[in-house]
Design an enzyme around this catalytic site. Sequence first.
Site, mmCIF file in Angstrom:
data_model
loop_
_atom_site.group_PDB
_atom_site.id
_atom_site.type_symbol
_atom_site.label_atom_id
_atom_site.label_comp_id
_atom_site.label_asym_id
_atom_site.label_seq_id
_atom_site.Cartn_x
_atom_site.Cartn_y
_atom_site.Cartn_z
ATOM 1 N N GLN A 179 55.538 49.682 -35.500
ATOM 2 C CA GLN A 179 54.462 49.957 -34.546
ATOM 3 C C GLN A 179 53.856 48.688 -33.980
ATOM 4 O OE1 GLN A 179 51.664 52.983 -35.805
ATOM 5 N NE2 GLN A 179 50.038 52.080 -34.570
ATOM 6 N N HIS A 204 52.886 57.929 -39.797
ATOM 7 C CA HIS A 204 54.225 57.487 -40.192
ATOM 8 C C HIS A 204 54.774 58.366 -41.309
ATOM 9 C CE1 HIS A 204 54.318 53.493 -38.077
ATOM 10 N NE2 HIS A 204 53.079 53.895 -37.884
ATOM 11 N N CYS A 244 60.893 54.607 -37.493
ATOM 12 C CA CYS A 244 60.653 53.421 -38.314
ATOM 13 C C CYS A 244 61.987 52.728 -38.602
ATOM 14 C CB CYS A 244 59.973 53.861 -39.607
ATOM 15 S SG CYS A 244 60.058 52.700 -40.952
ATOM 16 N N GLU A 245 62.060 51.460 -38.294
ATOM 17 C CA GLU A 245 63.310 50.739 -38.511
ATOM 18 C C GLU A 245 63.596 50.466 -39.991
ATOM 19 O OE1 GLU A 245 62.057 46.074 -37.832
ATOM 20 O OE2 GLU A 245 62.645 47.246 -36.095
ATOM 21 N N HIS A 246 62.619 50.675 -40.846
ATOM 22 C CA HIS A 246 62.817 50.420 -42.269
ATOM 23 C C HIS A 246 63.402 51.620 -43.010
ATOM 24 C CE1 HIS A 246 59.347 47.448 -41.553
ATOM 25 N NE2 HIS A 246 60.491 46.817 -41.463
ATOM 26 N N HIS A 247 63.030 52.837 -42.602
ATOM 27 C CA HIS A 247 63.463 54.033 -43.326
ATOM 28 C C HIS A 247 64.155 55.064 -42.447
ATOM 29 C CE1 HIS A 247 59.940 52.386 -45.548
ATOM 30 N NE2 HIS A 247 60.789 52.500 -46.540
ATOM 31 N N CYS A 293 57.272 57.818 -43.093
ATOM 32 C CA CYS A 293 57.690 57.020 -44.244
ATOM 33 C C CYS A 293 56.543 56.845 -45.235
ATOM 34 C CB CYS A 293 58.253 55.670 -43.816
ATOM 35 S SG CYS A 293 57.142 54.656 -42.848
#
Length: 179
Positions: free
Chosen positions: A112, A140, A71-74, A142
Amino acid sequence: MKEHYAEILRAIGEDLNRPGLKDTPARAAKAMEFLTRGYNQTIDEVVNDALFPSDSSEMIIVKDIELYSMCEHHLLPFIGKAHVAYIPTGKVVGLSKVARIVDMFARRLQIQEQLTVQIAETVKQVTGAEGVGVIIEAKHMCMMMRGVEKQNSVMKTSAMLGTFRDNQATRTEFLSLIR
């Protein structure tokens, strides 16, 4: 990257001299390089000219391709499977190449939704297919390990191009075959 991991460990209060962490910064850097190796690949290298002439105009499906992404956010993993289908127009791609296309994009920092579209557009570009359908189902970390902490949630995304978007019967056939 190794020095940055060492700094992160120090920032969370760890002692880099304790036996279990002595080589962790180097191992973590090596793991991150592996998990994001898709940045060092091109579609030409992945496909490697494995396109073959074919008279087939029937749907080809590669189902249950396991995928591991971040995940590019976390920077936490998401893990799942992809189902990829296409309708050829004169050429087919080697079977393993479909899975390699999935891996190339999955092994990058991702969301995703974008991963699904990247796979579909690339299969269409490489094969010249009449249509492409991609569905990804993933869990996920996250969402499971932090935040809302929902252990049984699964995200499903789809990308339908060409006849998979325009023809309900084609889409229905694809969906019924991956169940």
